[in-house]
Design an enzyme around this catalytic site. Structure first.
Site, mmCIF file in Angstrom:
data_model
loop_
_atom_site.group_PDB
_atom_site.id
_atom_site.type_symbol
_atom_site.label_atom_id
_atom_site.label_comp_id
_atom_site.label_asym_id
_atom_site.label_seq_id
_atom_site.Cartn_x
_atom_site.Cartn_y
_atom_site.Cartn_z
ATOM 1 N N SER A 1 -35.152 -7.530 -17.096
ATOM 2 C CA SER A 1 -35.473 -8.274 -15.861
ATOM 3 C C SER A 1 -35.393 -9.560 -15.712
ATOM 4 C CB SER A 1 -36.501 -7.417 -14.709
ATOM 5 O OG SER A 1 -36.149 -6.072 -14.602
ATOM 6 N N LEU A 2 -35.015 -10.455 -14.842
ATOM 7 C CA LEU A 2 -35.495 -11.897 -14.505
ATOM 8 C C LEU A 2 -36.711 -12.166 -14.092
ATOM 9 C CD1 LEU A 2 -31.843 -13.131 -13.937
ATOM 10 C CD2 LEU A 2 -32.825 -12.928 -16.328
ATOM 11 N N LYS B 1 -26.941 -14.386 -6.977
ATOM 12 C CA LYS B 1 -27.815 -13.264 -7.516
ATOM 13 C C LYS B 1 -27.481 -12.057 -6.282
ATOM 14 C CE LYS B 1 -32.411 -11.698 -8.463
ATOM 15 N NZ LYS B 1 -32.433 -10.385 -7.525
ATOM 16 N N CYS C 1 -35.914 13.603 28.222
ATOM 17 C CA CYS C 1 -34.534 13.066 28.300
ATOM 18 C C CYS C 1 -34.270 11.934 29.409
ATOM 19 C CB CYS C 1 -33.418 14.193 28.079
ATOM 20 S SG CYS C 1 -31.928 13.220 28.029
ATOM 21 N N CYS D 1 -30.728 13.566 31.419
ATOM 22 C CA CYS D 1 -30.851 14.870 32.022
ATOM 23 C C CYS D 1 -32.288 15.302 32.508
ATOM 24 C CB CYS D 1 -30.141 15.898 31.280
ATOM 25 S SG CYS D 1 -30.783 16.100 30.024
ATOM 26 N N ASP E 1 -26.996 -8.816 -4.372
ATOM 27 C CA ASP E 1 -27.887 -7.823 -4.002
ATOM 28 C C ASP E 1 -27.187 -6.558 -4.039
ATOM 29 O OD1 ASP E 1 -30.517 -7.171 -3.025
ATOM 30 O OD2 ASP E 1 -30.149 -7.712 -1.185
ATOM 31 N N ARG F 1 -29.380 0.343 -14.720
ATOM 32 C CA ARG F 1 -30.498 -0.003 -15.542
ATOM 33 C C ARG F 1 -31.650 0.796 -15.755
ATOM 34 N NH1 ARG F 1 -32.280 -5.324 -15.612
ATOM 35 N NH2 ARG F 1 -31.217 -5.921 -13.572
ATOM 36 N N PHE G 1 2.214 1.789 -3.387
ATOM 37 C CA PHE G 1 1.206 2.328 -4.348
ATOM 38 C C PHE G 1 0.987 3.800 -4.153
ATOM 39 C CE2 PHE G 1 -3.223 3.269 -5.191
ATOM 40 C CZ PHE G 1 -3.157 2.956 -6.519
ATOM 41 N N ASP G 2 0.802 4.114 -2.870
ATOM 42 C CA ASP G 2 0.470 5.577 -2.501
ATOM 43 C C ASP G 2 1.646 6.426 -2.823
ATOM 44 O OD1 ASP G 2 -1.668 4.829 -1.230
ATOM 45 O OD2 ASP G 2 -0.976 4.759 0.881
ATOM 46 N N CYS H 1 -26.059 17.705 29.228
ATOM 47 C CA CYS H 1 -26.358 16.474 29.227
ATOM 48 C C CYS H 1 -25.397 15.383 28.931
ATOM 49 C CB CYS H 1 -27.579 16.242 28.045
ATOM 50 S SG CYS H 1 -27.963 14.629 27.842
ATOM 51 N N ASP I 1 0.776 -1.302 -0.047
ATOM 52 C CA ASP I 1 0.013 0.210 0.108
ATOM 53 C C ASP I 1 1.055 1.195 -0.066
ATOM 54 O OD1 ASP I 1 -2.287 -1.493 0.055
ATOM 55 O OD2 ASP I 1 -2.796 -1.387 2.122
ATOM 56 N N CYS J 1 -33.033 15.932 22.545
ATOM 57 C CA CYS J 1 -32.683 16.652 23.880
ATOM 58 C C CYS J 1 -31.729 17.977 23.530
ATOM 59 C CB CYS J 1 -32.054 15.845 24.891
ATOM 60 S SG CYS J 1 -31.284 16.782 26.316
ATOM 61 N N GLU K 1 -23.160 -6.367 -11.257
ATOM 62 C CA GLU K 1 -23.559 -5.782 -10.205
ATOM 63 C C GLU K 1 -22.752 -4.923 -9.121
ATOM 64 O OE1 GLU K 1 -27.928 -6.208 -8.658
ATOM 65 O OE2 GLU K 1 -27.029 -6.762 -10.347
ATOM 66 N N LYS L 1 -35.081 -16.854 -5.557
ATOM 67 C CA LYS L 1 -34.936 -15.882 -4.453
ATOM 68 C C LYS L 1 -35.328 -16.595 -3.253
ATOM 69 C CE LYS L 1 -35.497 -11.678 -4.917
ATOM 70 N NZ LYS L 1 -36.015 -10.091 -4.980
ATOM 71 N N GLU M 1 -25.256 -19.078 -10.957
ATOM 72 C CA GLU M 1 -24.751 -18.218 -10.537
ATOM 73 C C GLU M 1 -25.272 -17.341 -9.269
ATOM 74 O OE1 GLU M 1 -23.007 -15.273 -13.819
ATOM 75 O OE2 GLU M 1 -24.609 -16.412 -14.507
ATOM 76 N N TYR N 1 -20.124 -10.006 -15.313
ATOM 77 C CA TYR N 1 -20.243 -11.284 -15.904
ATOM 78 C C TYR N 1 -21.048 -11.406 -16.918
ATOM 79 C CZ TYR N 1 -24.312 -9.975 -12.677
ATOM 80 O OH TYR N 1 -25.326 -9.316 -12.215
#
Length: 524
Positions: A58-59, A90, A384, A387, A92, A111, A12-13, A408, A9, A402, A147, A290, A88, A199
């Site tokens: 859409s599927l 799915k 509250c 307090c 989310d 989409r 890279f920086d 407080c 890292d 509050c 996705e 699903k 595969e 994919y």
């Protein structure tokens, strides 16, 4: 992609800093797909709408394994030859289509309605797992789909950061990823650690004859694709293989570092896909299964109330411990008074708790049929709990507050904890216990008092040694050199998070300049 770093890292920086210096020196040579552009920074007032060259359909979805069997039987009535399927995960997240021209990232489109979507190229460009330049050989002009999602670790860290800023937690990674991609500031997008699996190759002429081969080819070009070794993608020859894949991931999905909500099954052969064709909304050659959202019933034992740094009051349901989604759930946020009223909670209710796509457990319903006779409604508090100050709810806000911010205890301590954090003043030697002691002893009433602390005061505290006291005073002195944007962030002003602090610091170099401004307009 192998997800292996060729350099550390630090290296890279250093290389990135050298590149940025060269781009400053020779602006005429800047490549729009330079690695320096990953960090974002472009502010977009709106996203253009563009038409998809290839519609993003859409599927068809099902929760029934029987319907998967029926789907395969329908396919066999059309295709008489041997059929191979690809299974595969799915993911989310948010569907995306990315175009490459001559091996270079060109554009990225959501989409949308399937016919047209929003052009969000600056935001997608910041995602590290999406290559800006491909490995040869590659098609001259093509689109790849996949996705975009937020990994669970990034989502949890984001909510921890929001909790420190006394902002409401995001509900789930999917909605957070979607909202992030719609942000107008690509710099803010780059901080959210989004990820992406790609994919689906789309081009006028394909050199591959199957979907599986196309995914493998995408990996050769440098795209992050589903891993065969981890069974994230698999070829099967019949419905039994499909059902085995579904059953495997029904349990194993809990171990993934990201959310999935099901399995996608596709006919592998492109020729057979063409033969099967499409309905008006979805392809006949693919279907998604699903998983059902996990839900359990448990007892609402009590409701307690947390006081945040800004005074925001959050009701919390204390539950009889119940196992859900791989963890034991004892508490669930009720968010605010409106949510409590909507649920119509009563003392001793049997409640339904869900996780599913939600990382944070939530009460989704009440089993009113098991409500105890004469059970009293749970009523939101009016003062509250820390307090006893009267709570205030501003018009248009969901949260109660509050307003006793100077006295407080949770607010005073919370503001100091936020102020000393790494993203703010970064003061070493001050933990939650030390802050509690400083406040309780009356040495500190606000963040400014930290800088009046004396060596004698610190040494008089329990378990405060000479070295610790000196380190703390040194840390306080060093913190005076932090950038102005960190000071603004550390003050914990409502609605002024890390991004707004940067913009304010850039527009106004000092606090006096901000105080003297009649108003501030920022593009956020």
């Amino acid at each position: 992609m192998k997800n292996e770093s060729a350099v550390s890292d630090y290296e890279f920086d250093m290389l990135l800093k050298e590149l940025e210096g060269l781009e400053t020196q020779y602006p005429q040579l800047i490549d729009p797909n330079s690695p320096s552009k990953r960090v974002g920074g472009d502010v977009t007032k709106k996203f253009d709408t563009v038409k998809h060259k290839y519609p993003m359909l859409s599927l068809s979805n099902t929760y029934s394994k029987e319907e998967i069997v029926e789907w395969e039987e329908r396919i066999k009535k059309t295709i008489e030859s041997e059929i191979e399927y690809v299974c595969e995960l799915k993911y989310d997240g948010v569907a995306i289509g990315i175009r490459y021209v001559n091996g270079i990232f060109h554009s990225a489109v959501t989409r949308g309605d399937g016919t047209q979507g929003e052009l969000i190229s600056p935001n997608v460009r910041t995602i590290n797992s999406i290559p800006l330049k491909l490995k040869a050989p590659f098609p001259d002009d093509f689109e790849i789909r996949g996705e975009i999602f937020m990994p669970l670790a990034a989502f949890e860290q984001l909510n921890l950061d929001r909790e420190k800023e006394d902002l409401p937690a995001f509900a789930n990674p999917r909605n957070t990823a979607s909202g992030t991609l719609k942000l107008q500031d690509s710099g803010a997008v780059s901080e959210r650690s989004l990820d992406c699996f790609l994919y689906g190759l789309y081009q006028d002429r394909s050199a591959q004859s199957t979907h599986y081969d196309s995914v493998s080819y995408a990996g050769d070009m440098g795209f992050k694709i589903p891993r065969v070794a981890d069974n994230m993608i698999s070829k099967v020859s019949n419905v039994d293989g499909i059902l085995e894949f579904i059953a495997y991931w029904e349990e194993k999905r809990k171990d993934l570092p990201f959310e999935i909500d099901g399995i996608v099954i596709k006919v592998n052969s492109y020729q057979q896909q063409e033969e099967l064709g499409y309905t008006a909304k979805s392809p006949r050659w693919a279907i998604s299964f699903k998983y059902k959202t996990e839900r359990v019933q448990t007892l609402l034992e009590s409701v307690s109330y947390q006081v945040g740094r800004t005074g925001a009051i959050t009701p919390v349901a204390n539950l009889t411990p119940v196992y859900l989604g791989g963890t034991t759930v004892k508490r669930a946020s009720l968010h605010n008074a409106e949510q409590m009223e909507k649920l119509d909670l009563h003392e001793g209710d049997q409640v339904y708790v869900e996780k599913g796509g939600e990382i944070i457990p939530k009460i989704v319903d009440v089993n009113a049929g098991e409500r105890l006779p004469n059970a009293k409604p749970v009523v939101f508090i009016t003062s509250c709990p820390a307090c006893s100050s009267i709570l205030v709810k501003e018009e248009g806000e969901a949260q109660h507050y509050c307003c006793n911010e100077k006295e407080c205890p949770p607010q005073v301590k919370g503001k100091i904890e936020h102020f000393i954090g790494r993203k703010a003043m970064d003061i070493d030697g001050l933990g939650a216990e030390t802050i509690d002691a400083l406040v309780e002893l009356g040495f500190v009433h606000n963040v400014a008092d930290l800088y009046d602390l004396t060596y004698e005061q610190l040494l008089s505290m329990d378990r405060m040694a000479d070295k610790s006291a000196r380190n703390l005073l040194d840390g306080l002195e060093q913190s005076k050199q932090v950038p102005f944007e960190k000071v603004l962030f550390g003050l914990g002003i409502r609605f002024v998070g890390a991004t707004v602090s940067k913009k304010l610091a850039k527009a106004f170099l000092t606090m006096d300049a901000i105080r003297s401004a009649s108003y501030v307009v920022l593009v956020v």
